[in-house]
Design an enzyme around this catalytic site. Sequence first.
Site, PDB file in Angstrom:
ATOM      1  N   SER A 143       0.709  -1.205  -0.131  1.00  0.00           N
ATOM      2  CA  SER A 143      -0.089   0.085   0.198  1.00  0.00           C
ATOM      3  C   SER A 143       0.749   1.286   0.046  1.00  0.00           C
ATOM      4  O   SER A 143       1.541   1.444  -0.862  1.00  0.00           O
ATOM      5  CB  SER A 143      -0.941  -0.072   1.237  1.00  0.00           C
ATOM      6  OG  SER A 143      -2.105   0.840   1.036  1.00  0.00           O
ATOM      7  N   ASP A 184     -10.274  -3.640  -5.391  1.00  0.00           N
ATOM      8  CA  ASP A 184      -9.431  -2.811  -4.142  1.00  0.00           C
ATOM      9  C   ASP A 184     -10.173  -1.513  -4.165  1.00  0.00           C
ATOM     10  O   ASP A 184      -9.924  -0.801  -5.095  1.00  0.00           O
ATOM     11  CB  ASP A 184      -7.876  -3.008  -4.387  1.00  0.00           C
ATOM     12  CG  ASP A 184      -7.262  -2.353  -3.378  1.00  0.00           C
ATOM     13  OD1 ASP A 184      -7.852  -1.538  -2.619  1.00  0.00           O
ATOM     14  OD2 ASP A 184      -6.154  -2.804  -3.296  1.00  0.00           O
ATOM     15  N   HIS A 195      -8.443  -4.852  -0.436  1.00  0.00           N
ATOM     16  CA  HIS A 195      -7.131  -4.134  -0.318  1.00  0.00           C
ATOM     17  C   HIS A 195      -6.270  -5.030   0.576  1.00  0.00           C
ATOM     18  O   HIS A 195      -5.159  -4.609   0.997  1.00  0.00           O
ATOM     19  CB  HIS A 195      -7.315  -2.861   0.603  1.00  0.00           C
ATOM     20  CG  HIS A 195      -5.996  -1.795   0.403  1.00  0.00           C
ATOM     21  ND1 HIS A 195      -5.430  -1.690  -0.562  1.00  0.00           N
ATOM     22  CD2 HIS A 195      -5.229  -1.468   1.580  1.00  0.00           C
ATOM     23  CE1 HIS A 195      -4.285  -0.944  -0.353  1.00  0.00           C
ATOM     24  NE2 HIS A 195      -4.505  -0.787   1.000  1.00  0.00           N
TER      25      HIS A 195
HETATM   26  C1  MLT Z   1      -1.553   6.001  -0.155  1.00  0.00           C
HETATM   27  O1  MLT Z   1      -1.985   6.848   0.423  1.00  0.00           O
HETATM   28  O2  MLT Z   1      -0.406   5.717  -0.219  1.00  0.00           O
HETATM   29  C2  MLT Z   1      -2.669   4.920  -0.622  1.00  0.00           C
HETATM   30  O3  MLT Z   1      -3.770   5.665  -0.702  1.00  0.00           O
HETATM   31  C3  MLT Z   1      -2.796   3.757   0.034  1.00  0.00           C
HETATM   32  C4  MLT Z   1      -2.837   3.813   1.800  1.00  0.00           C
HETATM   33  O4  MLT Z   1      -3.794   4.208   2.269  1.00  0.00           O
HETATM   34  O5  MLT Z   1      -1.824   3.676   2.358  1.00  0.00           O
END
Ligand code: MLT
Length: 202
Positions: free
Chosen positions: A102, A152, A183
């Site tokens: 992520s 996701d 996710h």
């Molecule tokens: C981010 O902010 O990098 C992406 O949206 C994934 C997350 O929630 O970390």
Amino acid sequence: MRHIFKEGTNSNKPVLLLLHGTGGDENGLLPLAEIVDPEASVLSVRGNVLENGMPRFFRRLAEGVFDEEDLVFRTNELNQFLEDAAKEYKFNRQNIVAIGYSNGANIAASLLFHYKDALKGAILHHPMVPRRGIELPDLKEAKVFIAAGTNDPICPQQESVELRELLEDAGASVEILWENHGHQLTMTEVQAAKQWYEKTMI
Ligand code: MLT
């Protein structure tokens, strides 16, 4: 940067750079490194940004909307940290394989987008396109595995499709695994990443 370094039993193996998701820390992904390559050294880093008390690797303006200036600054900071860590722990700077989930996958992708030799390879669990409209470095040597969810809600399918195209256009070899567990970072994608790593990275 706050981190854990664990020296592996085989110094010829890549160093696994672990990059957590939002709200994680340097402990969270250690079991993944143990599965992917139990002989490899591990460098697990905590993101320097806090969002409501949750560590991240760069700021965002809203969910899925990145603070580009901070992203560039933090990517440079992490790249410099890797240089320093390689000297301190005496490992080969050219032999780093990132494993990111992520937000951690997004900063790993950003390292690839901004620096030619930052990573030898990257396992990106549920990534997004870190930045658009820039020229990528020559990534002919880079190998990338993406695991993504068709459903996701946080990192939409189209993000991984576009990320693959951008990386391939810059010369990288990219493999992608699709799942349909939202996710979630699943054990099947970790096992698929391990297979890809054994085939591609060692
Ligand atoms: C981010 O902010 O990098 C992406 O949206 C994934 C997350 O929630 O970390």
